[in-house]
Each structure stands twice: as C-alpha cells, then as structure tokens.
Design a protein around this motif. Structure first.
Motif, PDB file in Angstrom:
ATOM      1  N   GLY A 107       0.832  -1.211   0.000  1.00 16.72           N
ATOM      2  CA  GLY A 107       0.000   0.000   0.000  1.00 16.72           C
ATOM      3  C   GLY A 107       0.856   1.247   0.000  1.00 16.72           C
ATOM      4  O   GLY A 107       2.080   1.197  -0.243  1.00 16.72           O
ATOM      5  N   HIS A 135       1.605  12.972   4.890  1.00 21.04           N
ATOM      6  CA  HIS A 135       0.961  11.895   5.652  1.00 21.04           C
ATOM      7  C   HIS A 135       1.950  11.361   6.695  1.00 21.04           C
ATOM      8  O   HIS A 135       3.176  11.475   6.521  1.00 21.04           O
ATOM      9  N   GLN A 216      -3.511  10.186  -2.953  1.00 23.49           N
ATOM     10  CA  GLN A 216      -4.844  10.795  -3.129  1.00 23.49           C
ATOM     11  C   GLN A 216      -5.127  11.194  -4.575  1.00 23.49           C
ATOM     12  O   GLN A 216      -6.251  11.584  -4.887  1.00 23.49           O
TER      13      GLN A 216
HETATM   14  N1  PLP Z   1      -0.439   8.825   1.894  1.00 20.69           N
HETATM   15  C1  PLP Z   1      -1.616   9.482   1.876  1.00 20.69           C
HETATM   16  C2  PLP Z   1      -1.680  10.872   1.339  1.00 20.69           C
HETATM   17  C3  PLP Z   1      -2.784   8.859   2.349  1.00 20.69           C
HETATM   18  O1  PLP Z   1      -3.941   9.517   2.324  1.00 20.69           O
HETATM   19  C4  PLP Z   1      -2.681   7.533   2.854  1.00 20.69           C
HETATM   20  C5  PLP Z   1      -3.867   6.863   3.426  1.00 20.69           C
HETATM   21  O2  PLP Z   1      -4.766   7.474   3.973  1.00 20.69           O
HETATM   22  C6  PLP Z   1      -1.425   6.897   2.841  1.00 20.69           C
HETATM   23  C7  PLP Z   1      -0.339   7.580   2.361  1.00 20.69           C
HETATM   24  C8  PLP Z   1      -1.278   5.491   3.333  1.00 20.69           C
HETATM   25  O3  PLP Z   1      -1.770   4.576   2.383  1.00 20.69           O
HETATM   26  P1  PLP Z   1      -2.144   3.077   2.811  1.00 20.69           P
HETATM   27  O4  PLP Z   1      -3.414   3.149   3.574  1.00 20.69           O
HETATM   28  O5  PLP Z   1      -2.312   2.347   1.512  1.00 20.69           O
HETATM   29  O6  PLP Z   1      -1.003   2.554   3.594  1.00 20.69           O
END
Ligand code: PLP
Length: 414
Positions: A107, A135, A216
C-alpha cells in the motif's frame, strides 16, 4: 497415457465463481435497497473507497482458480507470474513508465517508506526537505530517521492556506548538500494540490531526488512519468476503488534502492514475500477503470462538490472552508474540508446518527488532533469536517446531508 483435464473440477470452479458473483450482485442490490430506505451515506472516500464490482469480478478467478505461487516453476506458478508481469506492464503503460520501474507493495505506507529509505540508505542522502502537510507514512519515518541521527529535516514554508513557498524550497536546496524532496501531490485532509511539475523542475535544477506521495491523486488525475521529473512516486489501490493492502512504488530507472523486507527474491530482490496476486489484479483493473472514466468522473464529482459548496454557503453562512478546499483546480475535486463553529454536541456523532459517514479532525479540540490543521493555525472555537466524494455519490445524498446539517445547527442553537 494423457489424463484429460478434470472437466468436472473445472465446472465446479466455474460454478463457485458464478455463485460468488451472484452473491456479490445480491449484496449490491440489497445495499441499494437499504440505501433508499435509510439513506446510508458514505462520504469518507479519502479514507478509503468502496471496491468497484468490476474489480471484484476481475479478482475472483485469482482467489479461486489461479492460486499458484508465482515463484513456482510449474504451470500453476507460471500462469500467475505471467498475470503479475502483465499487470506491471499495464500500470507502467498507463503512467508512461517502464515495467521494471513499478514495484508492488502492501500500500501507500510501505511505498512511502521504501522511497525514503532508498534515498537515505541507497543514495546516501542526509538532508530531506518536506512539508508540514505530509501523511504520517512520511513524517513519522522522517522523525525516526532524524532521531537516529541518519538525517536532518527541513520544512518548506507555507502561507495560511497551506500554499507552499517554492522560493523557500529553492533557498533550502541552494544552501544544503544533495537532498531528497518529499512533497505530496495532494493533501488527504484539506485537498490542497501541489504543483509537482514545477517542484520536479526545481529539484532537477539542484540535482535533488524527488519523492511524491500520489496516494490521493492516483486514478483521479493523469500522471505522465516521462514528463514529470520524479524519482519516486507512491500509490494505493483502495483510494481508487481497488482492494486494500496493495499499492505500488514507481522508482525511476537508475535510482538506487534499498531492501525494505528481507527474505525471498520477489520484486527483483527488492521486496520479499509471496505476491498479493488478487490484490495486484484488482489494483490493475481499478487503475484501468479509473483511467478509462477519468474525464467523466472528474466532471461528475467536481459538479457534485461545487453544488454542495453553493448549497452550504447559502444554507449555513457561518461555515467556511480550510486551505484551498473550495477552490476548483487548486484542491482535489474529491475532498472538501469544512470549518464549522464548535457545537455543544459531537457533530460527527450526530451525522453518524443520521447514517452519514464523514471524518473530522481538529487542531485544538480534545481527541484526535490533526497535524495538518495545526499547521494551518486555524481560528479557535471551530471544528473541521472532511467530506470526500466518489463516483458512487449522488446529488440526493448531498441534499440529505445539507438537510441534516441545517437541522443539527437549528436544534443545537435553539
Ligand atoms: N499517503 C496518503 C496521502 C494517504 O492519504 C494515505 C492513506 O490514507 C497513505 C499515504 C497510506 O496509504 P495506505 O493506507 O495504503 O497505507
């Protein structure tokens, strides 16, 4: 003697796929019925999006039929290995990249971590320039690396709306050793979009590496990696109607990488562990669908958002908008961050009581506090609600939300 393929077995498998699909269809019909009855409304698409039924359909054979381990040399293994490589090629094609520049991860978080660790331990970077709006997948790792003495971090100055000062970025680059610049394409809380074309150009001028978190924006905007001067880009399938637990890192050819997970030789020895094949298939299908419907969905969702802003402004004039959230083109068309007067009651719980799922976050209130809202230094005595939309939302749903919001404010103010 050659034993023919077990036709009965094949039929059973096909039947079980059909049964699973029929169950999914029944579920969706029931959900639609329930939705009309109770208006159960999901407006938290920046947190995660519902799986597109067509994505589920594409994944099902890889949950039931094609279950081999891609590292196995026999036909069960080979067929799934081929499916993975076909997916990699499809994703690379959509982004104008090369298949060997795409690394599947669990992810966005893992992809962000891999990019940053690659710059630090692969390219020997000790200075990272970032923003207060990234994030936690970026900021928490940077804090840890800083604490460990591996790096020092600089934050790009910004204005009260969260617009980055790119002169400050240039100044930081000019006055330091070779750096990694980590700036997200768009913010998940307030929706502000950063000009990654411009930032990439500045990074190139100062020979800096550039990482951008496109979690996003992937599937919501086009990314042409031949044009953009990006070394690392990260994405996550569950933000564009794909499954959870799968994403990818784009790493430009020639950039040094560092192994994050040690073990087997998967993903060109970079990311050990048996691949999440249904996830990879779902991610690919979701991105294909997103690209095929991009213009139509952009227009539809932006219209929903604009109409919602107009209605909110007319009905609840005491509401305002955080960052660039209400400015089309300067913010995600999928996100609207609203600044509201604090009530005696918990607004999110009230909305939840009306079966409306949204998210909040406040820089000053007790409970979950948001580093993004804190960085904006919002006025005290106000709260934030984030509405985030998808192609599955409707005008009727948003009318219902306006209705309930006005009702809550009338009741509490009375
Ligand atoms: N980066 C951003 C801008 C996010 O909005 C998110 C999740 O909300 C992530 C990274 C993390 O992604 P993941 O949930 O696939 O680990």
């Amino acid at each position: 003697m050659l034993i023919p393929a077990p036709l009965i077995g094949e039929t059973d498998k096909q039947q079980s796929i059909k049964a699973a699909m029929a169950a999914a269809r029944r579920f969706l019909v029931r959900k639609r019925r329930l939705k009309t009855k109770y208006m159960k409304i999901y407006l938290d698409n920046a947190a995660t999006t519902p799986l597109d039924p067509a994505v589920f359909e594409a994944m099902t054979p890889y949950l039931l039929n094609h279950f081999g381990n891609p590292s196995s040399q026999h036909q069960h293994g080979r067929e799934v290995k081929q499916a993975i490589e076909k997916s990699r090629k499809t994703i690379a094609g959509l982004l104008n990249a090369s298949p060997d520049e795409i690394i599947f991860t669990s992810g966005g978080t893992e992809a962000d971590n891999t990019a940053i660790l690659a710059a630090v331990f692969g390219s020997g970077i000790h200075h990272i320039i970032t923003t207060r709006f990234e994030h936690h997948a970026v900021l928490h790792l940077l804090k840890k690396l800083e604490k460990d003495g591996e790096i020092y971090v600089s934050y790009i100055a910004h204005d009260e709306r969260g617009n980055l000062d790119l002169n400050d970025l240039e100044h930081l680059l000019k006055t330091s050793q070779r750096s990694l610049v980590s700036v997200m394409h768009a913010n998940n809380e307030i929706g502000n979009i950063n000009d990654i074309g411009l930032i990439g150009g500045i990074c190139e001028k100062y020979n800096a590496l550039f990482h951008t978190d496109t979690v996003q924006t992937m599937g919501h905007y086009k990314h042409d990696l031949q044009k953009l001067k990006i070394h690392f880009l990260t994405a996550s399938a569950h933000k564009f109607h794909g499954p959870k637990g799968i994403g990818f890192l784009y790493a430009r050819k020639g950039t040094q990488l560092a192994k994050l997970i040690h073990g087997g030789g998967q993903e060109s020895e970079l990311r050990a562990g048996t691949e999440n094949i249904p996830g990879i298939i779902g991610l690919t299908k979701a991105l294909e669908l997103a690209y095929a419907g991009l213009k139509e969905h952009q227009k539809y969702i932006q219209q929903l958002k604009d109409r919602f802003i107009t209605q909110l402004t007319e009905t609840l004039p005491e509401f305002s908008f955080n960052g660039n959230s209400a400015i089309a083109g300067k913010s995600l068309y999928t996100v609207l961050s609203i600044n509201v007067p604090t009530l005696q009651v918990d607004l999110l719980r009230c909305l939840d009581g009306y079966q409306i799922s949204v998210s909040g976050g406040s820089a000053c209130a007790a409970g979950a506090s948001s580093h993004v809202l804190k960085a904006l230094a919002l006025a005290p005595g106000r709260d934030t609600i984030r509405f985030s939309f998808s192609k599955f939302n409707t005008k009727q749903e948003l009318d219902y939300v306006i209705d309930k919001l006005s009702l809550i404010y009338q009741l509490v103010a009375a």
